[in-house]
Design a protein around this motif. Structure first.
Motif: not given
Length: 342
Positions: A116-117, A119-121, A236, A238-239, A242-243, A312, A316
């Motif tokens: 998660s950290a 990739t932001g997914c 992750g 919560s990511n 933000t999408m 995600g 991407m």
């Protein structure tokens, strides 16, 4: 260059440019990206033909083109070039996971956090299915004058514990007796075989002793029942909020879906040797229409396998994200395999 080959190059360039910018790609901008000489008019005509094939679409009359779901699928299956993860990133992954390799559960939870950290997914890690596991060892640890802990270890590396209380003072000799008795009756038995009926039969075989240790038998059964399940760790989430591709309502639906282990298990099924990517409608769930799901299975031994996955946006950086997922899965499989050599 053949027209078909040229169109595929243009499709590849549109997908990668759109992934980077999130903005529709026009013919003039594309001419600056392409590694071959071609006129803007030719590019424009080729993009129009790609659109007629359902590979590109025009969101506004005056805007450039963006990939469709089918366009992404063709890119993934035929055009995407592999991404080489740098040695620095590989070392960071290996070092981080090595420090968490004390139990399979801790390792998988850390792997999900790391994915998660990086990739932001949203990341999912599933432990090997306990349905095929067998009991390798049962230990008893005294925790108080009348309390003890049963520790059940399976062939998949799962370690389950249950605390129980006795109506008498526990001695080291009793702990040894419990240990010998339960390992003799349950050793190398499939965890799924430890049913209430099986434990009742075991209690009968113990004779009068069973009247003294009913709580111990219940604790052993409960530990085996938990070991038979598949552990799922999600990090992750919560990511997702933000999408921009996800409206607030869609994000909530996705969160609800992630909370249902049965739905996740369907997405994590399979045993492909490479990362599988499911896009939008391929996920067969309304809440996931704007998302991609990438799953990679790891294998620690012939009978021990699980899965790691990322959720995600459809837009991407697939080459990089797949490279990260595959290396983390490879490292998890190696570390878990080392744990299982007991």
């Amino acid at each position: 260059m053949e027209p078909t080959q040229r169109k595929m190059k243009i499709l590849e360039a549109v997908v990668e440019a759109y992934i980077q910018s999130g903005e529709p790609v026009g013919s003039k901008a594309l001419c600056e990206i392409l590694d071959f000489n071609v006129s803007s008019a030719t590019v424009r005509n080729d993009m129009a033909e790609l659109a007629s094939l359902g590979l590109l679409e025009q969101t506004h009359t005056s805007s450039g083109r963006v990939p469709t779901e089918l366009g992404y699928r063709v890119y993934l299956d035929k055009l995407m070039k592999p991404f080489a993860l740098g040695q620095r990133e590989k070392t960071a992954v290996s070092d981080t996971l090595y420090l968490s390799a004390n139990t399979p559960e801790h390792l998988l939870e850390r792997a999900a956090e790391l994915l998660s950290a990086m990739t932001g997914c949203a990341a999912v890690a599933a432990s090997p299915s306990g349905e095929q596991a067998v009991i390798k060892r049962i230990r008893f640890v005294q925790t108080g004058s009348c309390t003890a802990l049963v520790v059940l270890i399976t062939s998949t590396g799962s370690v389950k514990t249950r605390l129980f209380r006795c109506d008498f003072v526990i001695t080291p000799q009793l702990m040894e007796m419990f240990d010998e008795m339960m390992n003799q009756k349950l050793g190398n038995l499939p965890v799924t075989a430890v049913t209430p009926a099986f434990m009742q039969t075991t209690a009968v075989s113990l004779g009068e002793m069973s009247m003294l240790v009913p709580n111990m038998l219940v604790a052993v059964h409960d530990a085996a029942k938990e070991a038979a399940s598949t552990g799922v760790f999600i990090k992750g989430q919560s990511n997702l909020f933000t999408m921009p591709e996800l409206a607030s309502a869609d994000g909530k639906k996705v969160m609800e879906l992630l909370g249902r282990s049965s739905e996740l298990s369907k997405l994590l099924s399979g045993d492909s040797s490479k990362a599988d990517v499911l896009i939008g409608s391929e996920l067969h769930h309304p809440a996931l229409m704007n998302l991609s799901f990438i799953v990679k299975h790891y294998r620690a031994s012939e009978e021990c396998a699980g899965a790691l996955a990322l959720i995600g946006p459809v837009r991407m950086n697939y080459p990089q994200i797949i490279a990260i997922l595959e290396y983390v899965a490879e490292t998890v499989g190696t570390l878990l395999g080392e744990m299982l050599r007991f």
